[in-house]
Design a protein around this motif. Structure first.
Motif, PDB file in Angstrom:
ATOM      1  N   HIS A 141       0.818  -1.220   0.000  1.00  0.00           N
ATOM      2  CA  HIS A 141       0.000   0.000   0.000  1.00  0.00           C
ATOM      3  C   HIS A 141       0.848   1.264   0.000  1.00  0.00           C
ATOM      4  O   HIS A 141       0.363   2.344   0.330  1.00  0.00           O
ATOM      5  CB  HIS A 141      -0.943  -0.016   1.206  1.00  0.00           C
ATOM      6  CG  HIS A 141      -1.972  -1.097   1.127  1.00  0.00           C
ATOM      7  ND1 HIS A 141      -3.115  -0.991   0.354  1.00  0.00           N
ATOM      8  CD2 HIS A 141      -2.019  -2.324   1.702  1.00  0.00           C
ATOM      9  CE1 HIS A 141      -3.829  -2.099   0.475  1.00  0.00           C
ATOM     10  NE2 HIS A 141      -3.192  -2.919   1.275  1.00  0.00           N
ATOM     11  N   GLY A 142       2.099   1.111  -0.402  1.00  0.00           N
ATOM     12  CA  GLY A 142       2.960   2.271  -0.598  1.00  0.00           C
ATOM     13  C   GLY A 142       3.510   2.880   0.666  1.00  0.00           C
ATOM     14  O   GLY A 142       3.913   4.057   0.667  1.00  0.00           O
ATOM     15  N   LEU A 143       3.570   2.107   1.756  1.00  0.00           N
ATOM     16  CA  LEU A 143       4.072   2.624   3.018  1.00  0.00           C
ATOM     17  C   LEU A 143       5.407   1.994   3.375  1.00  0.00           C
ATOM     18  O   LEU A 143       5.584   0.778   3.249  1.00  0.00           O
ATOM     19  CB  LEU A 143       3.065   2.350   4.145  1.00  0.00           C
ATOM     20  CG  LEU A 143       1.699   3.018   4.025  1.00  0.00           C
ATOM     21  CD1 LEU A 143       0.796   2.579   5.173  1.00  0.00           C
ATOM     22  CD2 LEU A 143       1.817   4.532   3.998  1.00  0.00           C
ATOM     23  N   HIS A 144       6.327   2.820   3.813  1.00  0.00           N
ATOM     24  CA  HIS A 144       7.622   2.336   4.305  1.00  0.00           C
ATOM     25  C   HIS A 144       7.558   2.276   5.823  1.00  0.00           C
ATOM     26  O   HIS A 144       7.209   3.267   6.481  1.00  0.00           O
ATOM     27  CB  HIS A 144       8.752   3.258   3.865  1.00  0.00           C
ATOM     28  CG  HIS A 144      10.077   2.923   4.473  1.00  0.00           C
ATOM     29  ND1 HIS A 144      10.840   1.853   4.048  1.00  0.00           N
ATOM     30  CD2 HIS A 144      10.764   3.500   5.491  1.00  0.00           C
ATOM     31  CE1 HIS A 144      11.942   1.794   4.772  1.00  0.00           C
ATOM     32  NE2 HIS A 144      11.923   2.779   5.656  1.00  0.00           N
ATOM     33  N   ALA A 145       7.913   1.134   6.408  1.00  0.00           N
ATOM     34  CA  ALA A 145       7.751   0.921   7.850  1.00  0.00           C
ATOM     35  C   ALA A 145       9.081   0.931   8.576  1.00  0.00           C
ATOM     36  O   ALA A 145      10.066   0.334   8.137  1.00  0.00           O
ATOM     37  CB  ALA A 145       7.029  -0.400   8.099  1.00  0.00           C
ATOM     38  N   GLU A 146       9.087   1.592   9.731  1.00  0.00           N
ATOM     39  CA  GLU A 146      10.239   1.609  10.637  1.00  0.00           C
ATOM     40  C   GLU A 146       9.822   0.930  11.941  1.00  0.00           C
ATOM     41  O   GLU A 146       8.769   1.255  12.510  1.00  0.00           O
ATOM     42  CB  GLU A 146      10.660   3.053  10.912  1.00  0.00           C
ATOM     43  CG  GLU A 146      11.813   3.198  11.889  1.00  0.00           C
ATOM     44  CD  GLU A 146      12.117   4.653  12.205  1.00  0.00           C
ATOM     45  OE1 GLU A 146      13.082   4.896  12.962  1.00  0.00           O
ATOM     46  OE2 GLU A 146      11.393   5.536  11.712  1.00  0.00           O
ATOM     47  N   PHE A 147      10.625  -0.012  12.416  1.00  0.00           N
ATOM     48  CA  PHE A 147      10.310  -0.789  13.621  1.00  0.00           C
ATOM     49  C   PHE A 147      11.215  -0.356  14.776  1.00  0.00           C
ATOM     50  O   PHE A 147      12.444  -0.281  14.619  1.00  0.00           O
ATOM     51  CB  PHE A 147      10.503  -2.283  13.366  1.00  0.00           C
ATOM     52  CG  PHE A 147       9.458  -2.899  12.478  1.00  0.00           C
ATOM     53  CD1 PHE A 147       8.520  -3.783  13.004  1.00  0.00           C
ATOM     54  CD2 PHE A 147       9.414  -2.597  11.128  1.00  0.00           C
ATOM     55  CE1 PHE A 147       7.551  -4.353  12.189  1.00  0.00           C
ATOM     56  CE2 PHE A 147       8.444  -3.175  10.302  1.00  0.00           C
ATOM     57  CZ  PHE A 147       7.517  -4.049  10.839  1.00  0.00           C
ATOM     58  N   LYS A 148      10.604  -0.095  15.936  1.00  0.00           N
ATOM     59  CA  LYS A 148      11.369   0.267  17.129  1.00  0.00           C
ATOM     60  C   LYS A 148      10.898  -0.584  18.303  1.00  0.00           C
ATOM     61  O   LYS A 148       9.690  -0.683  18.550  1.00  0.00           O
ATOM     62  CB  LYS A 148      11.156   1.743  17.472  1.00  0.00           C
ATOM     63  CG  LYS A 148      11.588   2.718  16.390  1.00  0.00           C
ATOM     64  CD  LYS A 148      11.304   4.148  16.825  1.00  0.00           C
ATOM     65  CE  LYS A 148      11.750   5.144  15.776  1.00  0.00           C
ATOM     66  NZ  LYS A 148      11.495   6.550  16.217  1.00  0.00           N
ATOM     67  N   PRO A 149      11.809  -1.199  19.059  1.00  0.00           N
ATOM     68  CA  PRO A 149      11.378  -1.959  20.245  1.00  0.00           C
ATOM     69  C   PRO A 149      10.732  -1.026  21.259  1.00  0.00           C
ATOM     70  O   PRO A 149      11.194   0.093  21.478  1.00  0.00           O
ATOM     71  CB  PRO A 149      12.676  -2.562  20.784  1.00  0.00           C
ATOM     72  CG  PRO A 149      13.767  -1.712  20.204  1.00  0.00           C
ATOM     73  CD  PRO A 149      13.271  -1.206  18.891  1.00  0.00           C
ATOM     74  N   LEU A 150       9.641  -1.494  21.884  1.00  0.00           N
ATOM     75  CA  LEU A 150       8.916  -0.651  22.830  1.00  0.00           C
ATOM     76  C   LEU A 150       8.479  -1.488  24.030  1.00  0.00           C
ATOM     77  O   LEU A 150       7.332  -1.457  24.442  1.00  0.00           O
ATOM     78  CB  LEU A 150       7.698  -0.008  22.152  1.00  0.00           C
ATOM     79  CG  LEU A 150       7.038   1.147  22.907  1.00  0.00           C
ATOM     80  CD1 LEU A 150       7.980   2.320  23.084  1.00  0.00           C
ATOM     81  CD2 LEU A 150       5.763   1.598  22.195  1.00  0.00           C
ATOM     82  N   TRP A 151       9.417  -2.255  24.573  1.00  0.00           N
ATOM     83  CA  TRP A 151       9.048  -3.030  25.754  1.00  0.00           C
ATOM     84  C   TRP A 151       9.450  -2.330  27.050  1.00  0.00           C
ATOM     85  O   TRP A 151       8.959  -2.670  28.110  1.00  0.00           O
ATOM     86  CB  TRP A 151       9.640  -4.432  25.700  1.00  0.00           C
ATOM     87  CG  TRP A 151      11.077  -4.540  25.347  1.00  0.00           C
ATOM     88  CD1 TRP A 151      12.142  -4.169  26.105  1.00  0.00           C
ATOM     89  CD2 TRP A 151      11.616  -5.065  24.137  1.00  0.00           C
ATOM     90  NE1 TRP A 151      13.320  -4.433  25.460  1.00  0.00           N
ATOM     91  CE2 TRP A 151      13.037  -4.998  24.236  1.00  0.00           C
ATOM     92  CE3 TRP A 151      11.060  -5.611  22.973  1.00  0.00           C
ATOM     93  CZ2 TRP A 151      13.884  -5.426  23.224  1.00  0.00           C
ATOM     94  CZ3 TRP A 151      11.909  -6.047  21.964  1.00  0.00           C
ATOM     95  CH2 TRP A 151      13.293  -5.951  22.091  1.00  0.00           C
ATOM     96  N   GLY A 152      10.330  -1.327  26.952  1.00  0.00           N
ATOM     97  CA  GLY A 152      10.702  -0.593  28.156  1.00  0.00           C
ATOM     98  C   GLY A 152      11.172  -1.536  29.249  1.00  0.00           C
ATOM     99  O   GLY A 152      12.021  -2.396  29.034  1.00  0.00           O
ATOM    100  N   ARG A 153      10.563  -1.401  30.438  1.00  0.00           N
ATOM    101  CA  ARG A 153      10.923  -2.268  31.569  1.00  0.00           C
ATOM    102  C   ARG A 153       9.954  -3.432  31.724  1.00  0.00           C
ATOM    103  O   ARG A 153       9.923  -4.090  32.763  1.00  0.00           O
ATOM    104  CB  ARG A 153      10.964  -1.434  32.856  1.00  0.00           C
ATOM    105  CG  ARG A 153      12.100  -0.420  32.877  1.00  0.00           C
ATOM    106  CD  ARG A 153      12.065   0.434  34.129  1.00  0.00           C
ATOM    107  NE  ARG A 153      10.911   1.326  34.138  1.00  0.00           N
ATOM    108  CZ  ARG A 153      10.578   2.133  35.135  1.00  0.00           C
ATOM    109  NH1 ARG A 153      11.324   2.129  36.244  1.00  0.00           N
ATOM    110  NH2 ARG A 153       9.531   2.916  35.058  1.00  0.00           N
ATOM    111  N   THR A 154       9.152  -3.676  30.693  1.00  0.00           N
ATOM    112  CA  THR A 154       8.193  -4.774  30.737  1.00  0.00           C
ATOM    113  C   THR A 154       8.799  -6.023  30.094  1.00  0.00           C
ATOM    114  O   THR A 154       9.786  -5.930  29.347  1.00  0.00           O
ATOM    115  CB  THR A 154       6.898  -4.415  29.982  1.00  0.00           C
ATOM    116  OG1 THR A 154       7.136  -4.495  28.559  1.00  0.00           O
ATOM    117  CG2 THR A 154       6.420  -3.020  30.337  1.00  0.00           C
TER     118      THR A 154
END
Length: 220
Positions: free
Chosen positions: A192-205
């Motif tokens: 669908h024409g989108l470029h995705a950036e992934f970032k870890p978001l678990w913090g202290r969990t």
């Protein structure tokens, strides 16, 4: 600047259950500190899919983001609570609607938030919802996703178990269905024409949560 957690939670009073729930989420879940920053340069109207009690709206407003906001959720009780809390918080240019996304998808152009929703859908339904959300993203908008990923790690297993527990205790109406993989998400968004950036978001969990920011590439 830290979120005014107690002020936001107080918007849900006199419902003490929602007060303590929202206060604990704001204190322990890194999502609510991280997501407003994704909208620093985004002035597009925002559609929040599976908005629950509307915590994202409060965090955006507390962080100075005044974008037009519509939150939808299938849970009528949560939508009712979201409306009351939004009014108590003095938040304008915001609306909440009861909506079953499997039967009807809102018309929208701008940015879309899809936070902690995909894991409650089977794989095929995940792809359908992602496609619908991606088609709503404008040239200057973005699709912001928070989801667990199927990557074989212990965090992935812990996330699945916790999602199932959330259903057992009654907070979530639906139980865990499936985790998408990063490859699946990238492929669907790319179509669908989108470029995705992934970032870890678990913090202290212990959870395998990731923040995915998807935009249309800038035109030369």
């Amino acid at each position: 600047m830290p979120l005014p957690k107690r002020t936001i939670a107080a918007s849900f009073l006199p419902d003490r259950y929602r007060y303590y729930y929202s206060l604990s989420k704001l204190a322990m879940d890194p999502l609510y500190e991280a997501v407003p920053g994704a909208f620093d340069e985004d002035a597009e109207p925002l559609l929040d899919l599976g908005c629950g009690i509307g915590l994202l709206l409060h965090c955006l407003r507390a962080s100075g983001r005044k974008v037009p906001y519509v939150g939808v959720d299938t849970d009528a009780a949560k939508i009712a609570a979201a409306r009351v809390a939004s009014t108590r918080g003095g938040h304008d240019n915001a609306d909440f609607q009861v909506c079953d996304l499997s039967e009807q998808f809102p018309k929208h152009q701008g940015s879309v938030a899809l936070l902690d929703v995909l894991q409650y859908l089977p794989h095929q339904a995940q792809g359908t919802l992602l496609s619908q959300a991606a088609q709503c993203v404008s040239k200057r908008g973005q699709l912001v996703i928070r989801t667990g990923l199927a990557d074989g790690t212990w965090r992935s297993a812990m996330t699945r178990a916790t999602d199932r527990f959330g259903h057992l205790v009654g907070w979530m109406k639906t139980s865990f269905k499936a985790q998408p993989s990063a490859q699946e998400l990238r492929a669907t968004l790319h179509r669908h024409g989108l470029h995705a950036e992934f970032k870890p978001l678990w913090g202290r969990t212990p959870f395998n949560n990731w923040l995915v920011l998807a935009r249309r590439p800038a035109q030369g």
